[in-house]
Design a protein around this motif. Structure first.
Motif, PDB file in Angstrom:
ATOM      1  N   SER A  20       0.824  -1.208   0.000  1.00 20.85           N
ATOM      2  CA  SER A  20       0.000   0.000   0.000  1.00 20.85           C
ATOM      3  C   SER A  20       0.859   1.259   0.000  1.00 20.85           C
ATOM      4  O   SER A  20       0.587   2.209  -0.738  1.00 20.85           O
ATOM      5  N   VAL A  21       1.899   1.267   0.807  1.00 22.18           N
ATOM      6  CA  VAL A  21       2.787   2.427   0.863  1.00 22.18           C
ATOM      7  C   VAL A  21       3.508   2.609  -0.470  1.00 22.18           C
ATOM      8  O   VAL A  21       3.614   3.733  -0.981  1.00 22.18           O
ATOM      9  N   ARG A  22       3.985   1.523  -1.068  1.00 23.04           N
ATOM     10  CA  ARG A  22       4.639   1.618  -2.391  1.00 23.04           C
ATOM     11  C   ARG A  22       3.670   2.176  -3.430  1.00 23.04           C
ATOM     12  O   ARG A  22       4.031   3.036  -4.234  1.00 23.04           O
ATOM     13  N   GLU A  23       2.441   1.695  -3.425  1.00 22.27           N
ATOM     14  CA  GLU A  23       1.432   2.199  -4.362  1.00 22.27           C
ATOM     15  C   GLU A  23       1.161   3.683  -4.121  1.00 22.27           C
ATOM     16  O   GLU A  23       1.067   4.467  -5.053  1.00 22.27           O
ATOM     17  N   TYR A  24       1.017   4.042  -2.866  1.00 23.74           N
ATOM     18  CA  TYR A  24       0.740   5.441  -2.507  1.00 23.74           C
ATOM     19  C   TYR A  24       1.889   6.347  -2.967  1.00 23.74           C
ATOM     20  O   TYR A  24       1.659   7.399  -3.557  1.00 23.74           O
ATOM     21  N   GLU A  25       3.109   5.929  -2.681  1.00 24.81           N
ATOM     22  CA  GLU A  25       4.286   6.748  -3.011  1.00 24.81           C
ATOM     23  C   GLU A  25       4.485   6.915  -4.508  1.00 24.81           C
ATOM     24  O   GLU A  25       5.042   7.913  -4.951  1.00 24.81           O
ATOM     25  N   SER A  26       4.034   5.961  -5.308  1.00 28.85           N
ATOM     26  CA  SER A  26       4.280   6.026  -6.753  1.00 28.85           C
ATOM     27  C   SER A  26       3.067   6.497  -7.562  1.00 28.85           C
ATOM     28  O   SER A  26       3.146   6.604  -8.776  1.00 28.85           O
ATOM     29  N   CYS A  27       1.952   6.797  -6.901  1.00 30.91           N
ATOM     30  CA  CYS A  27       0.746   7.178  -7.632  1.00 30.91           C
ATOM     31  C   CYS A  27       0.861   8.606  -8.167  1.00 30.91           C
ATOM     32  O   CYS A  27       1.710   9.383  -7.740  1.00 30.91           O
ATOM     33  N   THR A  28      -0.003   8.900  -9.117  1.00 29.25           N
ATOM     34  CA  THR A  28      -0.155  10.256  -9.643  1.00 29.25           C
ATOM     35  C   THR A  28      -1.653  10.549  -9.668  1.00 29.25           C
ATOM     36  O   THR A  28      -2.470   9.626  -9.533  1.00 29.25           O
ATOM     37  N   PRO A  29      -2.056  11.795  -9.883  1.00 30.91           N
ATOM     38  CA  PRO A  29      -3.499  12.076  -9.965  1.00 30.91           C
ATOM     39  C   PRO A  29      -4.193  11.288 -11.080  1.00 30.91           C
ATOM     40  O   PRO A  29      -5.371  10.981 -10.976  1.00 30.91           O
ATOM     41  N   GLU A  30      -3.455  10.927 -12.120  1.00 24.42           N
ATOM     42  CA  GLU A  30      -4.051  10.151 -13.221  1.00 24.42           C
ATOM     43  C   GLU A  30      -4.002   8.643 -12.946  1.00 24.42           C
ATOM     44  O   GLU A  30      -4.769   7.879 -13.519  1.00 24.42           O
ATOM     45  N   LEU A  31      -3.065   8.210 -12.112  1.00 26.56           N
ATOM     46  CA  LEU A  31      -2.889   6.790 -11.809  1.00 26.56           C
ATOM     47  C   LEU A  31      -3.042   6.577 -10.302  1.00 26.56           C
ATOM     48  O   LEU A  31      -2.059   6.567  -9.558  1.00 26.56           O
ATOM     49  N   PRO A  32      -4.288   6.418  -9.836  1.00 25.76           N
ATOM     50  CA  PRO A  32      -4.511   6.259  -8.394  1.00 25.76           C
ATOM     51  C   PRO A  32      -3.820   5.003  -7.862  1.00 25.76           C
ATOM     52  O   PRO A  32      -3.642   4.022  -8.587  1.00 25.76           O
ATOM     53  N   PRO A  33      -3.454   5.028  -6.593  1.00 24.78           N
ATOM     54  CA  PRO A  33      -2.867   3.823  -6.009  1.00 24.78           C
ATOM     55  C   PRO A  33      -3.930   2.752  -5.863  1.00 24.78           C
ATOM     56  O   PRO A  33      -5.106   3.044  -5.641  1.00 24.78           O
ATOM     57  N   ARG A  34      -3.525   1.529  -6.021  1.00 24.89           N
ATOM     58  CA  ARG A  34      -4.477   0.441  -5.796  1.00 24.89           C
ATOM     59  C   ARG A  34      -3.751  -0.701  -5.111  1.00 24.89           C
ATOM     60  O   ARG A  34      -2.626  -1.059  -5.463  1.00 24.89           O
ATOM     61  N   CYS A  35      -4.416  -1.229  -4.139  1.00 25.18           N
ATOM     62  CA  CYS A  35      -3.889  -2.369  -3.404  1.00 25.18           C
ATOM     63  C   CYS A  35      -5.094  -3.111  -2.839  1.00 25.18           C
ATOM     64  O   CYS A  35      -5.947  -2.517  -2.180  1.00 25.18           O
TER      65      CYS A  35
END
Length: 194
Positions: A20-35
């Motif tokens: 979740s943290v990796r997804e959050y850290e690498s997300c952008t407004p166009e590419l939401p984090p998902r886990c």
């Protein structure tokens, strides 16, 4: 009736927290984090004990039937934001069957799922910053929880404040019908050494 309590050793969620943290850290407004992951465990007296988390293949963006379901049902019900293929998770059915069979062979059951909610009102695109999420189910979550029928649905909420990431965790029984409220479940964390 679904038990009102979830018993959990936070170490069981370590891989999910990390992802979740990796997804959050690498997300952008166009590419939401998902886990998203499946929760395995067992029923004990008046509680559900989560013993394992199992990640699974997401076919949300690749399966024609799923794409059609989002186009015909999800997007009209919950908004255009769900046309973004990174919104939502759909477990590959054969993999879910295999996970269920493996759990049963180990004396466990599929209790439900856990997924990530970020502080989208801070990090999302400007036109979506009015949508405030937390560890509470969104209307889309309630719809999916109702559809799955799993007794346990957990949401990990991540937010950045003063340069640090904080989290909260919610656990929910599915609503009796789509659109209805979910019943909150109490979470009791295992204390090591006691």
């Amino acid at each position: 009736m679904t038990p009102d309590t979830v018993l959990l050793d936070l170490a069981v969620l370590a891989d999910f927290f990390g992802d979740s943290v990796r997804e959050y850290e690498s997300c952008t407004p166009e590419l939401p984090p998902r886990c998203w992951a499946i929760l395995l465990g067992r029923f004990v007296e008046d509680a559900m004990v989560v013993e394992r988390v199992r990640f699974a293949l997401n076919i949300r963006e690749s399966d024609g039937t799923v794409l059609q379901e989002f186009q015909s049902t999800i997007i009209p019900l919950f908004g255009a934001c769900y046309s973004n293929g990174r919104r939502g998770f759909w477990c590959e059915p054969k993999e879910l069957l295999l996970i269920t069979q493996e759990a049963e062979a180990e004396g466990l059951e599929v209790l439900g799922s856990i997924h990530l909610h970020p502080d989208w009102h801070r990090i999302g695109p400007p036109h979506e910053r009015g949508l405030r999420v937390s560890q509470e189910p969104t209307p889309m979550d309630r719809h999916l929880f109702c559809g799955s029928g799993w007794p346990l649905n957990m949401i990990l909420y991540l937010e950045r404040r003063e340069g640090r990431l904080y989290h909260s965790l919610g656990a929910w029984a599915p609503p009796p019908e789509s659109g209805a409220s979910c019943r909150p479940l109490a979470i009791r964390f295992f204390v090591h050494g006691r």
